[in-house]
Enzyme design. Structure first.
Site, mmCIF file in Angstrom:
data_model
loop_
_atom_site.group_PDB
_atom_site.id
_atom_site.type_symbol
_atom_site.label_atom_id
_atom_site.label_comp_id
_atom_site.label_asym_id
_atom_site.label_seq_id
_atom_site.Cartn_x
_atom_site.Cartn_y
_atom_site.Cartn_z
ATOM 1 N N SER A 381 1.309 -1.160 0.054
ATOM 2 C CA SER A 381 -0.174 -0.132 -0.417
ATOM 3 C C SER A 381 1.292 1.532 -0.104
ATOM 4 O O SER A 381 2.168 1.444 0.141
ATOM 5 C CB SER A 381 -1.113 0.520 1.393
ATOM 6 N N GLY A 385 -3.472 4.744 -2.565
ATOM 7 C CA GLY A 385 -4.478 3.363 -2.378
ATOM 8 C C GLY A 385 -3.206 2.737 -2.263
ATOM 9 O O GLY A 385 -2.511 2.056 -1.955
ATOM 10 N N GLU A 386 -4.409 1.189 -2.448
ATOM 11 C CA GLU A 386 -3.457 -0.097 -2.698
ATOM 12 C C GLU A 386 -3.089 -0.848 -3.923
ATOM 13 O O GLU A 386 -3.263 -0.230 -4.516
ATOM 14 C CB GLU A 386 -4.750 -1.178 -1.965
ATOM 15 N N LYS A 405 -2.367 -0.282 -8.937
ATOM 16 C CA LYS A 405 -2.609 0.785 -7.569
ATOM 17 C C LYS A 405 -3.841 0.731 -8.480
ATOM 18 O O LYS A 405 -4.592 1.829 -9.030
ATOM 19 C CB LYS A 405 -1.370 1.427 -8.622
ATOM 20 N N ASP A 498 13.376 10.863 -6.760
ATOM 21 C CA ASP A 498 13.430 9.657 -5.405
ATOM 22 C C ASP A 498 14.337 8.519 -6.154
ATOM 23 O O ASP A 498 13.358 7.290 -5.876
ATOM 24 C CB ASP A 498 12.102 9.336 -5.205
HETATM 25 P P1 AMP Z 1 3.566 2.362 -4.315
HETATM 26 O O1 AMP Z 1 2.761 2.452 -3.739
HETATM 27 O O2 AMP Z 1 4.651 2.110 -6.148
HETATM 28 O O3 AMP Z 1 5.243 2.716 -3.922
HETATM 29 O O4 AMP Z 1 4.457 0.307 -4.370
HETATM 30 C C1 AMP Z 1 4.045 0.284 -2.560
HETATM 31 C C2 AMP Z 1 4.336 -1.585 -2.488
HETATM 32 O O5 AMP Z 1 3.703 -2.103 -3.551
HETATM 33 C C3 AMP Z 1 5.718 -1.757 -3.304
HETATM 34 O O6 AMP Z 1 6.490 -1.043 -2.005
HETATM 35 C C4 AMP Z 1 6.010 -2.523 -3.831
HETATM 36 O O7 AMP Z 1 6.305 -3.904 -2.888
HETATM 37 C C5 AMP Z 1 3.854 -3.561 -4.138
HETATM 38 N N1 AMP Z 1 4.391 -3.135 -5.706
HETATM 39 C C6 AMP Z 1 4.360 -2.421 -6.303
HETATM 40 N N2 AMP Z 1 4.301 -1.742 -7.957
HETATM 41 C C7 AMP Z 1 4.319 -3.592 -7.700
HETATM 42 C C8 AMP Z 1 4.198 -4.338 -8.875
HETATM 43 N N3 AMP Z 1 4.613 -4.049 -10.095
HETATM 44 N N4 AMP Z 1 4.902 -5.682 -9.133
HETATM 45 C C9 AMP Z 1 5.247 -5.949 -7.329
HETATM 46 N N5 AMP Z 1 4.982 -5.394 -6.657
HETATM 47 C C10 AMP Z 1 4.743 -4.237 -6.633
#
Ligand code: AMP
Length: 737
Positions: A381, A385-386, A405, A498
């Protein structure tokens, strides 16, 4: 007929028969397979009869008789393991040889089976090898003590388990016994060039574009384009070399069908040729002009040339990339497979420059119908959002795993725009080390961004989970991937702002991809971002001083962050500058302090980090240089052998009393500060009563403290190094220890 009772006499012919057998029951230890006059036979080796008059002798415990063995055959057992198993690795092949087992179990029908296990992270976590691997002559039922295994992945650990079997192995309930050889493969030729497409076609020429192979396995020195007239390959074919991922083949016949194939070459050799691409050259146009038309054409050409010259001169006067240049590039975009594709040399377009950012979303991204997505579970998350794992099935394509996402409920219009701007940015990228956007869902209530799924999640947690489990080539491979992704982004003029291990995603093949685009996310979502005096939120530990102080973000400041990512990778996800406060980090960096080499980090890599952390941003290497340095290190791994070891502390400025590590007074304070207070007894017992004594500790001293977890030993050593570096970098106050 009378039965004569005769004792068994050892028969010199080895038959072991009683002299005058008869209808009488056989004694214990003898058997007779059918009633009648024939002689009782002694139970064969490793068998016994349990009562008189036995028709068959049962095998002793752990001995067996194969289905085809006659009752007169001795009972046998499975063989012991093969002996002297040796392996010799050649690139991505390995030859295994072994000797026959010392105990064949009493049988001659020995054969061998080989089990292949692929150990992506370490030898403790192996899985059965995938299908692409070849075993020569075969994997199972080998008669000879050896085989060759080919098509393994480069720079990867494998474990080969060899067992000897015989006709009774399947009958035994005992665990199977194997001889094991663990190997790590070396470099390999690049994988096949997969995506090749025709860019343009003339009467005599064809321009092709393709993508770098998924697994370059080193620097691609050149591509080879093989081409020939359709159905005439046997007669002749030509080749053309190209340094980049495009080429124009000229000198072709008009209106003719040609076949093209491309392959990549590295120092390890050539990869496989791509699938064929068939292109027909253009038809010649018959020209018949009168004098007036010829004059008119000449005039038009001259006017065109003059205009071109004027444009070129104007362009030269405008430094950097001008709007005119962008426009002409945008005109070159073309539509393929429902997605906008960009030409090779282009610049990234900031969606925030659009009056209506929704327009950017429509222009760059593909809309996916919500019904095409199956959400299966939540995997993470973020602030917006999730993040879920799910599957995407597009018409005419196979179902693929994706990450989804979803924008949290109750969003404002601005949040929706900012959320989707990440997709507009991502959609402009097409590189194996940059996360790939599948599309967006905007026409449903739930707004979603759909990207490729990265099985191992974010790099920082992945590294922490696999602390100490990779060899140095694998770690450099990770860095090379991130560097290649950043080189691509920098070439497009995109500044990430970042870049950090938490924003890199890792797939099941250990391929790392840069992710987390979108400006607002940096400002609002990143838990590591902090407010600065100049306003705005910045991830201090990862950010270059000029970006913190006067918000000068550039590809050079991304290079600084890349240096921090290198440190995170080599330190297996350790927090940069440990638990120093952001203020201390800013001050220390300003004073010239730089992170020390993580334990076991090759000097060459720490030097590259230090180069990325040059105060003067023009002195920092560019991403293209970083990638080529890493490639050279991969090709010459002996340069990675020299590591910055923690030596015993001898004569240093510390001994002369210069020290500035004000935050920790005592050994206990220091241990608490690195959250290892539980080891204060270990230090006290070993007589380390002051920080000064701690600062003199070497690797062996730390080992002898009796601290079991390796990670804690490493943390202690790194912290000692940090104190020393701070000491060496500070010309500050004196402090008695
Ligand atoms: P973010 O909001 O993009 O930072 O994503 C939060 C978490 O979701 C990340 O730290 C990953 O563990 C997981 N995540 C995001 N994008 C992916 C993806 N394309 N494939 C697998 N896990 C993801």
């Amino acid at each position: 007929m009378l039965c004569e009772l005769v004792r068994y006499i050892d028969d010199p012919r080895g038959l072991g028969l009683a002299h005058i057998p008869c209808a009488r029951a056989c004694e214990l230890g003898f058997y007779k397979s059918a009633p009648g006059d024939q002689l009782c036979a002694k139970c064969p080796l490793h068998s016994h009869s349990e009562s008189r008059g036995a028709q068959v002798c049962r095998c002793d415990s752990s001995y067996y008789r194969a289905a085809q063995d006659p009752p007169s055959a001795a009972c046998t057992r499975p063989p012991s393991t093969p002996v002297n198993l040796i392996s010799s690795v050649n690139g991505t092949s390995v030859t295994l040889e072994w000797g026959p087992p010392l105990d064949k179990g009493g049988r001659a029908d020995i054969m061998y089976n080989v089990v292949c296990r692929h150990c992506p992270w370490d030898l403790g976590q192996c899985e059965t090898c995938s299908n692409g691997i070849r075993f020569v002559p075969q994997q199972m039922s080998l008669v000879q003590g050896g085989l060759t295994v080919t098509n393994l992945m480069a720079h990867t650990n494998y474990s080969f388990w060899v067992e000897a079997v015989n006709g009774v192995s399947d009958l035994s309930l005992e665990p199977r016994r194997f001889a094991v050889a663990n190997i790590t493969t070396n470099q390999a030729a690049p994988s096949q060039v997969m995506m090749i497409r025709q860019e343009s076609t003339g009467q005599n020429s064809v321009t092709l574009l393709w993508q770098e192979p998924d697994q370059p396995n080193g620097i691609i020195l050149e591509y080879e384009i093989k081409y020939y007239e359709k159905d005439k390959e046997m007669q002749s074919y030509s080749t053309l070399k190209s340094k980049g991922t495009s080429a124009t083949v000229s000198g072709l016949k008009p209106a003719t069908r040609y076949i093209f194939q491309v392959r990549a070459r590295t120092s390890a050799g050539c990869g496989r040729f791509s699938q064929i691409v068939e292109v027909e050259t253009g038809k010649p146009v018959a020209l018949r002009y009168d004098t007036m038309t010829i004059v008119w054409i000449c005039l038009t050409l001259i006017t065109g040339l003059v205009t071109l010259l004027v444009v070129l001169i104007c362009k030269k006067r405008h430094c950097g990339y001008s709007k005119a240049f962008q426009d002409s590039d945008e005109e070159k975009m073309h539509y393929q497979n429902g997605q906008v594709k960009f030409p090779e040399s282009k610049f990234y377009v900031d969606p925030h420059t659009y009056e209506d950012p929704c327009q950017a979303v429509h222009e760059f991204t593909r809309e996916i119908e919500a019904s095409r997505i199956k959400i299966e579970k939540i995997i993470g998350s973020g602030e917006s959002g999730e993040v879920c794992y799910g599957r995407l099935k597009l018409p005419g394509k196979r179902e693929i795993p994706v990450a989804i996402k979803a924008l949290k409920a109750g969003y404002t219009e601005k949040q929706r725009r900012d959320f989707l701007s990440e997709a507009s940015i991502m959609a402009q990228f097409d590189h194996p080390n940059v996360i790939h956007l599948e599309g967006v869902v905007t026409r449903s209530k739930l707004v979603m961004i759909v990207t490729e799924y990265m099985e191992n999640g974010s790099l920082d947690s992945f590294l922490r989970k696999h602390d100490g489990q990779f060899n140095i080539i694998q770690l450099v491979g990770i860095l090379r991937g991130i560097g290649a992704g950043m080189r691509y982004l920098a070439d497009l003029g995109y500044v990430h702002r970042d870049l950090a291990a938490r924003n890199i995603l890792v797939n099941s093949n250990l391929v790392c991809k840069v992710s987390d685009f979108g400006l607002s996310r940096i400002l609002e979502d990143d838990p590591d971002a902090a407010y600065t005096t100049t306003g705005g939120k910045i991830p201090i530990r990862w950010t270059a001083p000029e970006a913190i102080t006067y918000r000068k973000f550039s590809s050079a400041s991304d290079v600084w962050s890349y240096g921090i990512v290198m440190w995170e990778v080599l330190a297996y996800g350790e927090r940069p500058y440990w638990n120093m406060t952001n203020r201390d980090v800013i001050n220390s960096v300003e004073e010239g302090y730089r992170l020390p080499a993580p334990m076991g980090c090759p000097t060459a890599l720490h030097q590259l980090m230090l180069d990325c952390w040059q105060k003067d941003r023009s002195e920092r290497p560019r991403f293209s240089q970083i990638v080529s340095i890493l490639d050279k290190l991969i090709r010459n791994p002996e340069n990675l052998k020299c590591t910055a070891t923690v030596n015993r502390f001898t004569q240093t400025p510390f001994d002369r009393g210069i020290f500035d590590f004000t935050r920790c007074g005592t050994v206990e304070d220091w241990l608490e500060s690195i959250r290892l207070g539980r080891y204060r007894e270990n230090f006290a017992m070993a007589g380390y009563s002051s920080l000064g004594m701690v600062m003199r500790m070497g690797i062996e001293d730390v080992r002898s403290l009796g601290i079991a977890p390796m990670g804690h030993q490493k943390k202690i050593l790194s912290s000692i190094q940090l104190m020393r570096s701070q000491l060496l970098n500070t010309n500050g106050r004196r402090r008695d220890l």
